[in-house]
Design a protein around this motif. Structure first.
Motif, PDB file in Angstrom:
ATOM      1  N   LYS B 135     -24.602   0.860  21.687  1.00 41.23           N
ATOM      2  CA  LYS B 135     -24.777   0.711  20.243  1.00 41.23           C
ATOM      3  C   LYS B 135     -23.682   1.404  19.432  1.00 41.23           C
ATOM      4  N   LYS B 139     -20.744  -0.550  16.903  1.00 42.45           N
ATOM      5  CA  LYS B 139     -20.574  -0.343  15.450  1.00 42.45           C
ATOM      6  C   LYS B 139     -19.121  -0.432  15.017  1.00 42.45           C
ATOM      7  N   THR B 268     -36.574   3.715  21.147  1.00 41.22           N
ATOM      8  CA  THR B 268     -36.012   3.347  19.836  1.00 41.22           C
ATOM      9  C   THR B 268     -35.396   1.956  19.858  1.00 41.22           C
ATOM     10  N   HIS B 269     -35.696   1.188  20.907  1.00 40.72           N
ATOM     11  CA  HIS B 269     -35.076  -0.132  21.032  1.00 40.72           C
ATOM     12  C   HIS B 269     -36.146  -1.208  20.950  1.00 40.72           C
ATOM     13  N   GLN B 324     -27.764  -9.737  17.231  1.00 42.73           N
ATOM     14  CA  GLN B 324     -28.121  -8.317  17.265  1.00 42.73           C
ATOM     15  C   GLN B 324     -26.842  -7.466  17.173  1.00 42.73           C
ATOM     16  N   ASN B 327     -25.442  -7.609  13.696  1.00 39.51           N
ATOM     17  CA  ASN B 327     -26.213  -6.706  12.821  1.00 39.51           C
ATOM     18  C   ASN B 327     -25.748  -5.258  12.986  1.00 39.51           C
ATOM     19  N   TRP B 332     -26.433  -3.400   9.513  1.00 39.29           N
ATOM     20  CA  TRP B 332     -27.755  -3.889   9.110  1.00 39.29           C
ATOM     21  C   TRP B 332     -28.791  -3.467  10.145  1.00 39.29           C
ATOM     22  N   GLU B 333     -30.043  -3.593   9.731  1.00 37.99           N
ATOM     23  CA  GLU B 333     -31.144  -3.383  10.675  1.00 37.99           C
ATOM     24  C   GLU B 333     -30.927  -4.316  11.885  1.00 37.99           C
ATOM     25  N   GLU B 334     -31.036  -3.750  13.070  1.00 41.87           N
ATOM     26  CA  GLU B 334     -30.744  -4.480  14.306  1.00 41.87           C
ATOM     27  C   GLU B 334     -31.539  -5.791  14.453  1.00 41.87           C
ATOM     28  N   THR B 335     -32.731  -5.811  13.888  1.00 44.32           N
ATOM     29  CA  THR B 335     -33.641  -6.941  14.085  1.00 44.32           C
ATOM     30  C   THR B 335     -33.499  -8.032  13.005  1.00 44.32           C
ATOM     31  N   THR B 336     -32.575  -7.819  12.078  1.00 42.51           N
ATOM     32  CA  THR B 336     -32.444  -8.773  10.969  1.00 42.51           C
ATOM     33  C   THR B 336     -32.234 -10.206  11.478  1.00 42.51           C
ATOM     34  N   HIS B 339     -36.634 -11.901  13.890  1.00 39.91           N
ATOM     35  CA  HIS B 339     -38.056 -11.553  13.906  1.00 39.91           C
ATOM     36  C   HIS B 339     -38.949 -12.605  14.553  1.00 39.91           C
TER      37      HIS B 339
END
Lengths: 345, 345, 345, 345
Positions: B135, B139, B268-269, B324, B327, B332-336, B339
């Motif tokens: 991760k 970035k 956290t994943h 992912q 994002n 951004w939020e990883e899950t954007t 969902h």
């Protein structure tokens, strides 16, 4: 020869009928079904309409012993052991497609099947019906413990290298995959179409009933106690089993050498076919037939031998091998009534 | 943000579109297809009629660099390496779903892909996009080498025990099974319906392109050179991958302990879900979604740990993970946009 | 008797081999394949390994005429018409599984097949091989135009009520569904696994080649010109055809009466089975066999008769019926070599 | 807004959850299941692990009325009618996915469902929720009788030509095909994997519960009593419905003209998509989405219009349309929460 089939509404029974219908020396005199006695078989299986005109009956050991020479038990576990001793005592030979007579060690049966074992003296009489391996013993047998589907594909794939001592017997991993028909006709959410279609699952990891059966056979052939890792999976298709097997080679062998070893080993066995180098068998290539097809890949990079063995779970893995065993018991050509080619595509 | 997709007629591209269609921050400005430029996407894929009104175009690096900020390459091998260096030089970030930038060792690429590797300096820039593991590096990346489908399921399943040193890193066997869509839309007898339906096959045993990719990632995490046995199979279903993995435990651990370790590791994943003891995931339980579901079984009898890891090969194994990664790159939020629940049944 | 098969790499050819392998009076002397001459059949079809040891050859009319008595053409359209006239002139009987000799009206052939028709004089010699209906003519034939798969299921289902004049011949609607193997082994996106699996499609609505063939046969039996609505669909399965047919009854008949009519009509025809009231046949009930199973439902509410007719498209719809016709031509029992029961499940 | 779902272990309920999970204005407060109250939903459906953390509860009308504003009934027949009157009296709006409130004529209900009808006064309150056709009435409704899967595909395909009077309303034949999930999760031999896979069947010919529902809707729109022939079939796939429909055109119309008519008719309805001339929709093209895709073929030769209409039976044929109706009732954009594209392949 007159035979009977016990377990008339299961897939094992209809497969027996499919082959026996074209068997030149056998007549199916009786089909036994506790749950459907009095019903015509063709009402339960419309594909048999106009062809098989048999009404299913209750099991009665006495009349059965008078009417037939051999009985196939295509029943769930814990049924055949209640009837086979009596039948055998009356001189009727029995081929049991269930697991009741497969394990010589009663404790294993109790552990994996969760029920009492068959009487030990009859277990002692039973011959494990892996046709290619136990042919001589099968000829004399009164009781055949017909092998399970996974054990058939698995042990036929492993025995040649084990017997020759080319691999480490305690390194065996069996990753097995089966079509859904192995689960039989009994309803279960697990094999409900919408749950199973477009799905692939592992199941009964570490606890499957076929583990002790595979270990027993392999230990016997390798002449030492063997433990295997065995992981069964279920594939969204009706028929077919593949065992993908991993073993450590003791030395460096080429794929070609090993293929030759297997070809020689199975030279006189028409139902085992060994693929050429570079080719591995697919389950469809044995669909509906009694073949066991085996492919090999010796991975020199890692020292592992990978063995791929496929059968039709309902044929070589059940009813086909049962008929092959009957042929051997009766002194007929092993392939009698089993000449059907794989149905492809 | 404006993005482009190269490889418009493949399944990777339509999966990207499926998720980007509901992504709040992204607009798909361009879809590139060499073979179908000038054609509307909805003519090639009627399920997009009335929804996606994009005409496919030829790839032109200059105009692309002006129009978009990020490019997804959903192309076969040996395509993206010809364009990504230029795009990156012009400041365009690239997410490559092909294998061109995954292997740091050029010789391995040549050996397994049979072609010249991408320029080493750009390989050095590329970050291997296994989102949960890399991760921080993702970035900052300009080039993401998006992981292969098998490597994603496999490495996510193995890394926790490898990193903790609980297993012997040179005992790894991966028996993998994929749905057919992994083979893409290119015609081949192998995935002709009548040949593949009701069939189960092993393929590319010992030579699959994903072997060096898995070994590279695992070696990095275990901090030692690792070789794996990797045997892929193809299942008669469209989507889904399962890796069934076997490793020797260094000590006796219970299934329960190991499950807890995995749960903590992936705490956290959100896209990795660990099953409870006694449960193993099936491929359908992640169908169409970005989840990777993992189940564990510590076989105390044999000392083997069995790990079952499933993903949807086109989502977490390709396009979903690519989004992912986007994002993460964009903060951004990883899950954007990801969902969507699994579609069941 | 010695026979040859032309079109060795198609599904029609391997089905012919499957049945001829167990045929007591026939030897397959030659398998012809233009695209694969010189190759062993078992290399193209591994399910035949160790069983069929034939090398495919080029077609040469002269040597063929010397070596065999009968030739099966399991070829695409527009092939057999180039060879059959010569073969027939040399006294070789031909059974053509393609459409080249089926339509007596050359204009129809040109319209639906988009190619020139076969020579009219040889079309005139050809007998349409719907075994149950044209048995007498088949006995004498030199050329058999073996019926298409849809026409077989459809016409066998309609002829009894049409001949008896119980229905309005201009009200016929045929909604037909086929398994994918009918499309053969030729690659096409349409039958690419990932596109066809979990999918159901209509195709060639109003323009399918089997329309004139169905109309020709029905018109002949009804002794008046008949037009049918025929809509084919493709089902995500390998084998099986179902024709669901709708006709206006001229009067009020009960389902029971009509079933009796059909049973009498097909009384002497072992391969046609009529279901009892309340039962309709499913395609799996004829899988791999030469049966045509028919069910009826007279809807008194609307005056429509609904007829459901199923066959295995590769057997009764192609190779099985071809062998049935050969048996009839040779004066053998119609069922010789065709005793295989449906494979179920 | 708070909602509840009754029938928590069925496929209808999980589909509702799949869409409501991404719905911006709705929270699922309660999931009711008589058979599984006290169990977490994710234990019954592992694909919801870590995502849906709801424990199923018994149905209690009083607490339900206090906690939620709207209740979805995804229950079998003969359940919702026992609870909806009370709930509505307490001001709770209800959307019923079962058939209990669909038929205005109680005698038809008794005839086809074999049970007593719901109270007439509540049937009178119910609006038939075919969203595209009854939008205005739906806005005001307290009870929505959500249409059946077959009626949705069928009536959306027929209404435009019926309303315009272009076809003979008494010539309608509907040959319908459904995926297996329409049969729900209840175990039955009919949808046991091994029986249904590689199989195609007709069922409930002439007696299916959806016949009066289709006739009611069509009669209403055509303003005359209409009878249809309706023959359902089951396809070996999980999702998807196709209705292939045959009607006599009153005059000669071209396919092109009729396509234009349909496009205009559904212009403001985003979930109905009309295919261009020469294209017919396949079920996979709407998989997992709320679309109804329609294709047309005017057969000038025979004067028949052939209409092909496809939906996903669990979405537009059940849960998706239910949410669409909720959106309309609440004054939200019709497509809210339903933006998911078809999943392809």
């Amino acid at each position: 020869m007159n035979v009977a089939i016990v377990g008339g509404t299961g897939y094992g029974a209809v497969e027996l009928l499919r082959f026996l219908h074209n068997h030149p020396y056998v007549e199916v005199k009786k089909v036994i079904s506790h749950s459907n006695s009095g019903t015509k078989l063709a009402e339960v299986y419309p594909h048999l309409v106009n062809v098989v005109d048999i009404e299913m009956a209750e099991l009665d050991v006495h009349t059965l012993a008078e009417e037939v020479d051999l009985v196939f038990f295509a029943t769930p576990s814990n049924v055949s052991k209640r009837y086979i001793p009596d039948l055998v005592d009356k001189g009727v030979r029995c081929i049991d497609l269930s697991g009741d007579f497969r394990l010589r060690d009663g404790k294993k049966y109790v552990e994996y099947y969760g029920e009492e074992m068959a009487p030990q003296s009859y277990i002692d009489k039973a011959v494990y019906g892996l046709s290619e391996i136990n042919k001589e013993a099968i000829k004399q047998a009164m009781i055949i413990a017909n092998p399970g589907c996974y054990p058939t594909a698995t042990t036929l794939g492993l025995i040649p290298v084990l017997e020759k001592g080319l691999v480490n017997p305690n390194s065996i991993i069996v990753d097995a995959k089966t079509g859904v028909s192995g689960a039989g006709r009994k309803l279960s959410l697990n094999v409900h179409f919408s749950e199973m279609n477009e799905n692939f699952k592992a199941y009964k990891v570490g606890v499957h009933k076929h583990i002790p059966e595979i270990e027993q056979m392999l230990s016997e052939r390798a002449e030492q106690a063997i433990q295997v890792i065995f992981t069964p999976h279920i594939v969204p298709m009706t028929r077919g089993i593949m065992s993908t097997m991993y073993v450590d080679m003791k030395d460096v062998y080429s794929t070609e050498e090993l293929i030759q070893l297997y070809q020689e080993y199975y030279q006189t066995h028409p139902f085992v076919r060994i693929r050429k180098e570079g080719a591995l068998p697919a389950t469809k290539e044995v669909y509906g037939s009694n073949y066991c097809d085996i492919g090999l890949y010796a991975d020199e990079r890692t020292g592992k031998l990978i063995i791929v063995s496929v059968i039709d779970n309902l044929v070589k893995g059940a009813s086909g091998q049962a008929i092959q065993n009957m042929n051997i018991m009766c002194g007929w050509e092993e392939t009698t009534g089993l000449h059907q080619l794989p149905i492809y595509p």
